[in-house]
Design an enzyme around this catalytic site. Structure first.
Site, PDB file in Angstrom:
ATOM      1  N   SER A 176       0.854  -1.196   0.000  1.00  0.00           N
ATOM      2  CA  SER A 176       0.000   0.000   0.000  1.00  0.00           C
ATOM      3  C   SER A 176       0.883   1.237   0.000  1.00  0.00           C
ATOM      4  O   SER A 176       1.666   1.443   0.939  1.00  0.00           O
ATOM      5  CB  SER A 176      -0.891   0.012   1.241  1.00  0.00           C
ATOM      6  OG  SER A 176      -1.400   1.323   1.428  1.00  0.00           O
TER       7      SER A 176
ATOM      8  N   HIS B 243      -1.252  -1.353  -4.256  1.00  0.00           N
ATOM      9  CA  HIS B 243      -2.529  -1.035  -3.601  1.00  0.00           C
ATOM     10  C   HIS B 243      -2.582   0.469  -3.308  1.00  0.00           C
ATOM     11  O   HIS B 243      -1.665   1.027  -2.707  1.00  0.00           O
ATOM     12  CB  HIS B 243      -2.622  -1.842  -2.311  1.00  0.00           C
ATOM     13  CG  HIS B 243      -3.897  -1.706  -1.546  1.00  0.00           C
ATOM     14  ND1 HIS B 243      -5.016  -2.473  -1.811  1.00  0.00           N
ATOM     15  CD2 HIS B 243      -4.238  -0.910  -0.510  1.00  0.00           C
ATOM     16  CE1 HIS B 243      -5.987  -2.162  -0.956  1.00  0.00           C
ATOM     17  NE2 HIS B 243      -5.536  -1.192  -0.155  1.00  0.00           N
TER      18      HIS B 243
ATOM     19  N   ASP C 295      -4.904   3.533  -1.661  1.00  0.00           N
ATOM     20  CA  ASP C 295      -5.987   3.798  -0.710  1.00  0.00           C
ATOM     21  C   ASP C 295      -6.559   5.187  -0.922  1.00  0.00           C
ATOM     22  O   ASP C 295      -5.933   6.189  -0.551  1.00  0.00           O
ATOM     23  CB  ASP C 295      -5.446   3.674   0.718  1.00  0.00           C
ATOM     24  CG  ASP C 295      -5.138   2.230   1.080  1.00  0.00           C
ATOM     25  OD1 ASP C 295      -6.063   1.411   1.040  1.00  0.00           O
ATOM     26  OD2 ASP C 295      -3.966   1.926   1.392  1.00  0.00           O
TER      27      ASP C 295
ATOM     28  N   MET D 245      -9.145   7.917   0.137  1.00  0.00           N
ATOM     29  CA  MET D 245      -9.942   8.256   1.331  1.00  0.00           C
ATOM     30  C   MET D 245     -10.525   9.654   1.185  1.00  0.00           C
ATOM     31  O   MET D 245      -9.864  10.552   0.660  1.00  0.00           O
ATOM     32  CB  MET D 245      -9.048   8.211   2.573  1.00  0.00           C
ATOM     33  CG  MET D 245      -8.328   6.889   2.764  1.00  0.00           C
ATOM     34  SD  MET D 245      -7.408   6.888   4.316  1.00  0.00           S
ATOM     35  CE  MET D 245      -6.584   5.287   4.194  1.00  0.00           C
TER      36      MET D 245
ATOM     37  N   HIS E 251      -8.485   0.897  -3.667  1.00  0.00           N
ATOM     38  CA  HIS E 251      -9.403   0.682  -2.546  1.00  0.00           C
ATOM     39  C   HIS E 251     -10.073   2.009  -2.214  1.00  0.00           C
ATOM     40  O   HIS E 251      -9.428   2.925  -1.707  1.00  0.00           O
ATOM     41  CB  HIS E 251      -8.553   0.152  -1.371  1.00  0.00           C
ATOM     42  CG  HIS E 251      -9.293  -0.038  -0.089  1.00  0.00           C
ATOM     43  ND1 HIS E 251      -8.634  -0.279   1.112  1.00  0.00           N
ATOM     44  CD2 HIS E 251     -10.619  -0.066   0.202  1.00  0.00           C
ATOM     45  CE1 HIS E 251      -9.523  -0.425   2.079  1.00  0.00           C
ATOM     46  NE2 HIS E 251     -10.731  -0.297   1.555  1.00  0.00           N
TER      47      HIS E 251
ATOM     48  N   MET F  86     -12.277   4.248  -0.107  1.00  0.00           N
ATOM     49  CA  MET F  86     -12.911   4.492   1.193  1.00  0.00           C
ATOM     50  C   MET F  86     -13.631   5.832   1.062  1.00  0.00           C
ATOM     51  O   MET F  86     -13.211   6.866   1.599  1.00  0.00           O
ATOM     52  CB  MET F  86     -11.843   4.490   2.293  1.00  0.00           C
ATOM     53  CG  MET F  86     -11.347   3.082   2.609  1.00  0.00           C
ATOM     54  SD  MET F  86      -9.702   3.014   3.326  1.00  0.00           S
ATOM     55  CE  MET F  86      -8.729   3.052   1.822  1.00  0.00           C
TER      56      MET F  86
ATOM     57  N   MET G 214     -11.172  -6.203   5.871  1.00  0.00           N
ATOM     58  CA  MET G 214     -10.397  -5.212   6.617  1.00  0.00           C
ATOM     59  C   MET G 214     -10.010  -5.813   7.965  1.00  0.00           C
ATOM     60  O   MET G 214     -10.877  -6.200   8.757  1.00  0.00           O
ATOM     61  CB  MET G 214     -11.211  -3.925   6.837  1.00  0.00           C
ATOM     62  CG  MET G 214     -11.526  -3.135   5.579  1.00  0.00           C
ATOM     63  SD  MET G 214     -10.097  -2.731   4.542  1.00  0.00           S
ATOM     64  CE  MET G 214      -9.060  -1.817   5.688  1.00  0.00           C
TER      65      MET G 214
ATOM     66  N   GLY H 299      -8.572   3.788   7.388  1.00  0.00           N
ATOM     67  CA  GLY H 299      -8.281   5.208   7.556  1.00  0.00           C
ATOM     68  C   GLY H 299      -6.805   5.513   7.698  1.00  0.00           C
ATOM     69  O   GLY H 299      -6.351   6.564   7.265  1.00  0.00           O
ATOM     70  N   PHE H 300      -6.071   4.577   8.275  1.00  0.00           N
ATOM     71  CA  PHE H 300      -4.665   4.841   8.557  1.00  0.00           C
ATOM     72  C   PHE H 300      -3.826   3.577   8.412  1.00  0.00           C
ATOM     73  O   PHE H 300      -4.316   2.474   8.660  1.00  0.00           O
ATOM     74  CB  PHE H 300      -4.500   5.372  10.001  1.00  0.00           C
ATOM     75  CG  PHE H 300      -5.311   6.601  10.249  1.00  0.00           C
ATOM     76  CD1 PHE H 300      -4.850   7.853   9.869  1.00  0.00           C
ATOM     77  CD2 PHE H 300      -6.572   6.507  10.834  1.00  0.00           C
ATOM     78  CE1 PHE H 300      -5.618   8.989  10.068  1.00  0.00           C
ATOM     79  CE2 PHE H 300      -7.358   7.636  11.047  1.00  0.00           C
ATOM     80  CZ  PHE H 300      -6.870   8.882  10.660  1.00  0.00           C
ATOM     81  N   GLY H 301      -2.565   3.780   8.023  1.00  0.00           N
ATOM     82  CA  GLY H 301      -1.617   2.674   8.018  1.00  0.00           C
ATOM     83  C   GLY H 301      -1.054   2.468   9.416  1.00  0.00           C
ATOM     84  O   GLY H 301      -1.292   3.257  10.333  1.00  0.00           O
ATOM     85  N   GLY H 302      -0.347   1.376   9.576  1.00  0.00           N
ATOM     86  CA  GLY H 302       0.405   1.148  10.804  1.00  0.00           C
ATOM     87  C   GLY H 302      -0.402   0.724  12.010  1.00  0.00           C
ATOM     88  O   GLY H 302       0.060   0.825  13.145  1.00  0.00           O
TER      89      GLY H 302
ATOM     90  N   ASP I 292      -6.440  -6.683   4.490  1.00  0.00           N
ATOM     91  CA  ASP I 292      -5.881  -5.328   4.463  1.00  0.00           C
ATOM     92  C   ASP I 292      -5.823  -4.767   5.872  1.00  0.00           C
ATOM     93  O   ASP I 292      -6.859  -4.519   6.484  1.00  0.00           O
ATOM     94  CB  ASP I 292      -6.764  -4.453   3.555  1.00  0.00           C
ATOM     95  CG  ASP I 292      -6.173  -3.064   3.337  1.00  0.00           C
ATOM     96  OD1 ASP I 292      -5.090  -2.764   3.855  1.00  0.00           O
ATOM     97  OD2 ASP I 292      -6.838  -2.285   2.613  1.00  0.00           O
ATOM     98  N   GLY I 293      -4.583  -4.584   6.347  1.00  0.00           N
ATOM     99  CA  GLY I 293      -4.379  -3.924   7.630  1.00  0.00           C
ATOM    100  C   GLY I 293      -3.585  -4.756   8.617  1.00  0.00           C
ATOM    101  O   GLY I 293      -3.960  -5.879   8.940  1.00  0.00           O
ATOM    102  N   GLY I 294      -2.448  -4.212   9.021  1.00  0.00           N
ATOM    103  CA  GLY I 294      -1.651  -4.880  10.050  1.00  0.00           C
ATOM    104  C   GLY I 294      -0.950  -6.148   9.603  1.00  0.00           C
ATOM    105  O   GLY I 294      -0.610  -6.990  10.444  1.00  0.00           O
TER     106      GLY I 294
ATOM    107  N   GLY J 190       1.334  -2.217   4.035  1.00  0.00           N
ATOM    108  CA  GLY J 190       1.866  -0.869   3.893  1.00  0.00           C
ATOM    109  C   GLY J 190       3.132  -0.694   4.688  1.00  0.00           C
ATOM    110  O   GLY J 190       4.248  -0.773   4.164  1.00  0.00           O
ATOM    111  N   SER J 191       2.973  -0.502   5.994  1.00  0.00           N
ATOM    112  CA  SER J 191       4.146  -0.195   6.816  1.00  0.00           C
ATOM    113  C   SER J 191       5.166  -1.326   6.806  1.00  0.00           C
ATOM    114  O   SER J 191       6.370  -1.073   6.807  1.00  0.00           O
ATOM    115  CB  SER J 191       3.716   0.167   8.234  1.00  0.00           C
ATOM    116  OG  SER J 191       2.680  -0.650   8.677  1.00  0.00           O
TER     117      SER J 191
END
Ligand code: DX5
Ligand code: ZN
Length: 227
Positions: free
Chosen positions: A12, A37, A39, A41, A70, A72, A141, A146-149, A177-179, A199-200
């Site tokens: 991402s 990817h 994002d 928003m 993606h 949002m 999700m 809304g946020f990475g990391g 998607d996420g973490g 992402g991160s």
């Protein structure tokens, strides 16, 4: 084993250098990314603002793989055509973003893109039960968007398993998607995911001047899956 072969890694660019997206996409693809990817928003559906269709269009020449967008955004219907025209290969909308998911997915396909549907953590898997014939990708999700990391929400694993069973033999990708990190990716894939947004964990410590860190981060994800 996931139904669609080895899991795809989809970095991402929310975690990339915002002043250097073209070079970042080229660097992360050279480092082994399978997809890119993006994002988008709107500061309304989620509490953050990022990219619009013009940015996707600018990015397109720098991405040779699948451009996975993606959204949002709510309402989303007025924008799906613009993102598809901008060059998105996959346009993913949120099931929670409007009252007419079936119509929205039809609009994505009519615009020439593959249609994805994303489910927030609180949304049950049954939300897609009656649109399976209209989707090419389902995105679970594993953080609140809304946020990475953010930290992976492990209680999403049963939902991933349920969706894998619902997909059956259909040609539908199951994305998380996420973490996603080398620690969390194996459980997501074991539950049935075959696309991992990261992402991160892909971008941390690297830069276009230090792309070897991107390669090492992607390799660490793949190693965790094969281990
Ligand atoms: C969150 C986005 C994610 C995010 C993932 O709203 O949809 O794609 O960039 O970032 P990490 O991998 O850092 O959780
Ligand atoms: Zn995303």
């Amino acid at each position: 084993m996931a139904a669609n072969g080895p899991a795809k890694i989809a970095p991402s660019i929310l975690s990339a250098d915002f002043a250097n997206f073209g070079a970042e996409c080229r660097a992360v693809e050279a480092a082994g990314a399978d997809w890119i990817h993006v994002d988008a928003m709107d500061g309304h559906f989620v509490p953050n603002i990022t990219f619009g269709p013009a940015m996707v269009k600018a990015l397109r020449p720098h991405v040779t793989t699948t451009l996975d967008v993606h959204l949002m955004i709510a309402p989303v219907d007025p924008y799906v055509g613009a993102f598809a025209e901008a060059g998105a290969d996959v346009v993913t909308v949120h099931a929670e973003a409007g009252p007419h998911l079936h119509r929205t997915l039809q609009a994505v396909r009519a615009a020439g893109a593959k249609a994805g549907v994303a489910l927030n953590p609180a949304t049950p898997p049954e939300a897609v039960a009656h649109v399976l014939d209209l989707v090419d990708l389902i995105c679970v999700m594993t953080v609140n968007p809304g946020f990475g990391g953010q930290r992976f929400i492990a209680t999403m694993l049963p939902k991933i398993r349920t969706l894998r069973a619902m997909i059956g033999e259909r040609d539908i990708r199951l994305e998380v998607d996420g973490g996603i990190t080398p620690e969390t990716a194996p459980a997501a894939v074991a539950a049935g995911a075959d696309v991992l947004v990261a992402g991160s964990s892909v971008f941390s410590g690297g830069s276009v001047e230090r792309p070897e860190t991107y390669a090492a981060n992607i390799a660490a994800l793949r190693d965790a899956l094969s281990g």
